[in-house]
Every structure is written in C-alpha cells, then in structure tokens.
Write a protein that holds these residues in place. Structure first.
Motif, PDB file in Angstrom:
ATOM      1  N   TYR A  89      13.681   4.525   3.104  1.00  0.00           N
ATOM      2  CA  TYR A  89      13.175   3.864   1.899  1.00  0.00           C
ATOM      3  C   TYR A  89      11.694   3.557   2.055  1.00  0.00           C
ATOM      4  O   TYR A  89      11.164   3.488   3.161  1.00  0.00           O
ATOM      5  N   GLN A  90      11.015   3.379   0.913  1.00  0.00           N
ATOM      6  CA  GLN A  90       9.570   3.152   0.894  1.00  0.00           C
ATOM      7  C   GLN A  90       9.213   2.246  -0.281  1.00  0.00           C
ATOM      8  O   GLN A  90       9.746   2.417  -1.386  1.00  0.00           O
ATOM      9  N   PHE A  91       8.329   1.290  -0.036  1.00  0.00           N
ATOM     10  CA  PHE A  91       7.804   0.442  -1.102  1.00  0.00           C
ATOM     11  C   PHE A  91       6.367   0.837  -1.381  1.00  0.00           C
ATOM     12  O   PHE A  91       5.567   0.979  -0.452  1.00  0.00           O
ATOM     13  N   TYR A  92       6.044   1.001  -2.663  1.00  0.00           N
ATOM     14  CA  TYR A  92       4.692   1.363  -3.079  1.00  0.00           C
ATOM     15  C   TYR A  92       4.036   0.185  -3.788  1.00  0.00           C
ATOM     16  O   TYR A  92       4.693  -0.520  -4.568  1.00  0.00           O
ATOM     17  N   ASN A  93       2.774  -0.014  -3.551  1.00  0.00           N
ATOM     18  CA  ASN A  93       2.022  -1.047  -4.251  1.00  0.00           C
ATOM     19  C   ASN A  93       1.578  -0.480  -5.600  1.00  0.00           C
ATOM     20  O   ASN A  93       0.395  -0.301  -5.881  1.00  0.00           O
ATOM     21  N   GLN A  94       2.570  -0.133  -6.408  1.00  0.00           N
ATOM     22  CA  GLN A  94       2.330   0.475  -7.713  1.00  0.00           C
ATOM     23  C   GLN A  94       3.226  -0.184  -8.750  1.00  0.00           C
ATOM     24  O   GLN A  94       4.174  -0.898  -8.414  1.00  0.00           O
TER      25      GLN A  94
END
Length: 340
Positions: A318-323
């Motif tokens: 999983y990955q979190f984006y600052n978007q």
C-alpha cells in the motif's frame, strides 16, 4: 522526456514526499471527455468496442413510503455501458504457426473507462505497448458508460457499491445515505462482468489470458475490494485506488471481517496463490478514518491497509500520496499500468 516518462517521474517524486502542496479538489464530474485517443495513430494498440445494456435496478417492494419509492424510481434507470478493448499490436503482429493471433498473457479491466481514456495519451500507450519482456504488453478493457462526461455519477453509484452485508434477504437497490441516488448493485455488476463483458473480451482475444487484473478508484475502489473479499477467484491482481471506505459507515470493513471468517483452508488457498497481488493506494493522511473523524474509534485508512497487507503478506502493498482524492485517480492508474 516523453509524457509517459514525465508522468511516472511525478509519481516517483510524490512517493518521496516532495510534492507537499496538493490541491484538495474532488474529481470534476461535469467535465466532458476527450476520446481522441481511440482514433490516434501509432499508439501500439488497436481499439474495438461493444455496448452492453442492463435493465433498471430492482427496487425494494416493502419498507419504503410512496414518496421514497417515487424518488427511487427517478434514479432506477437502465444502464448503458460502453466498453472499449485495447489490444496491443505486438500480439496481432505476431502470428503463430497455425496463423492464429497470439493472445496477450495479461488483461487489465479499468473502471470509469471514460475518465481513464481521457487521462491517457498516445505516448503512454506507445510506451506500454513496448513492455518488456517482449510480447508482454497487457490488453486493456475500459469499462465506461454512454455519456459525454468523465463519469456517469448515478450509474456508478449503483454499480460499484455492494449490497449491505447484513441484509441477506433483500438485495435490491437502496438509497445512499445522505443522498437520493441508488446504491447496492455491485453483485449485479459483477454478474455483468462475468457473464457478458468477460466472454466478449475473450472472444475478441481468441482465448482467456493467463492473468487478469482490475483497477478502480473511489466507488470503483470499493468494487475492487468487493471482488477481492466476495469473489477472490475473479482476478489475479487487484488495484484499489483511494476506495471510499467511509461509505455506509464503513460497510466495506464488514466485508473485510466476513472475509477473514472464511474457512481456513479457503483462506490458505487464496493467500498461497502466487499470482495473487493486491495494491492499495490512498490520498491524504494515513491517519484519516474510514468515515469522518467525529467517530474516532473507527479504523483508519492506514489500519485497514496494514491489516489487509498483513493478511496477504508479500502479495500486498500500500502507498499514501500527498494528493487529493481526484489526483490519485490518475496517479494510481499510471502506477497500476506500470506495475502490471
């Protein structure tokens, strides 16, 4: 640097945390779609398409007032799907000894197909068509609607959202909490995919590819998770982009818990499938809860992602984006095309 390379460079920068001033805008639901990609030259793909029509959703026969039923009927309309299949030319150019066409080994189903086509360009497809190892470019199935806009908001709200798990008697449509549009059609949409769309795709390709994956964003991300938890045999890879975990007070969490209660032997078979891959991508803070923070005891997006990936172990990431939620649509789509 091509647009394809530039877009993936942006993704890399975002992952590193450099992009620190995101826009928090939601997707523009009124924007018309640019479909010129379907007719562009030198993309490395050729497109074929087909229209599918399904009857209006079934409405509940009880427990609703006449006024509520009237409102439901206003949203209970037949759905018209436009499905575009992009076939890599490297497979159509490669003839086998019996003069048949080599079937692509990989196939990616993309929800919100209108918006996805709008977000891609010639350079992106051309780079994808030249995938290595040789002859490994995936076929792409863009599942959209007959609309001039990027999204058919009412249709996707029904198609991509699951029936309420606790309602084992009546799987008919229901009104979305806080809105008038219909929800609860995911099982019917799953049936359309399995019984009509997939057979049509296989017919165009000559046979069923060895690996199939599905990508979806927001409510589409919910539908991806619904398939994973309810029909884990449907695909080998699942790409869920910023799924609307807040929907119906975290109903998808109930599906996740029900999945974990499956017989151990069945869970082992699913988890041990070497081709099974799950990719979860999210917007904003990893600590954001699945519904508004006013209920602090609910599972956060990070907790959900960690639980799922702990279960599937090396098959999940999983990955979190600052978007923003809308920006993750394009970021996740491009990332998924690169990963698949």
């Amino acid at each position: 640097m091509s647009k394809f390379q530039t877009k993936f460079a942006i993704i890399t920068i975002t992952i590193a945390g450099v992009m620190m001033s995101p826009s928090y805008a939601k997707p523009d639901l009124t924007k018309t779609v640019d479909m010129s990609l379907l007719h562009a030259k030198d993309t490395g793909y050729r497109f074929v398409y087909h229209t599918f029509i399904k009857s209006a959703p079934e409405l509940p026969s009880s427990s609703v007032t006449d006024s509520q039923l009237k409102t439901l009927k206003a949203y209970a309309k037949p759905r018209h799907y436009q499905v575009w299949l992009a076939i890599p030319e490297q497979t159509t150019d490669h003839q086998l000894s019996n003069n048949s066409v080599k079937t692509p080994s990989k196939l990616l189903y993309i929800l919100d197909g209108n918006a996805a086509i709008d977000d891609l360009d010639t350079e992106t497809l051309r780079a994808l068509s030249k995938s290595t190892p040789k002859k490994s470019a995936p076929a792409l199935v863009f599942i959209g609607y007959q609309t001039p806009y990027r999204f058919d908001v009412d249709a996707r709200a029904y198609d991509y959202t699951p029936p309420l798990l606790a309602n084992t008697i009546d799987n008919s449509a229901f009104t979305e909490e806080g809105r008038e549009r219909l929800n609860g059609g995911a099982e019917h949409f799953y049936g359309l995919m399995e019984k009509e769309i997939k057979p049509w795709v296989y017919e165009q390709l000559g046979e069923k590819p060895k690996q199939e994956a599905i990508w979806g964003h927001s409510y589409g991300g919910l539908f991806v998770l619904y398939n994973l938890f309810k029909h884990p045999e449907a695909y080998q890879q699942y790409f869920s982009a910023d799924p609307s975990l807040w929907w119906q007070d975290g109903e998808m969490i109930n599906y996740w818990q029900a999945y974990q209660n499956l017989p151990e032997a069945q869970l082992a078979d699913i988890s041990n499938n070497k081709h099974k891959q799950i990719r979860l991508t999210f917007s904003h803070s990893a600590e954001q809860t699945t519904i508004p923070v006013v209920v602090p005891t609910l599972m956060s997006k990070k907790e959900f992602a960690k639980e799922v990936c702990d279960h599937f172990e090396k098959s999940c990431s999983y990955q979190f984006y600052n978007q923003s939620h809308g920006e993750v649509f394009t970021t996740s789509l491009l990332e998924s095309l690169k990963r698949f």
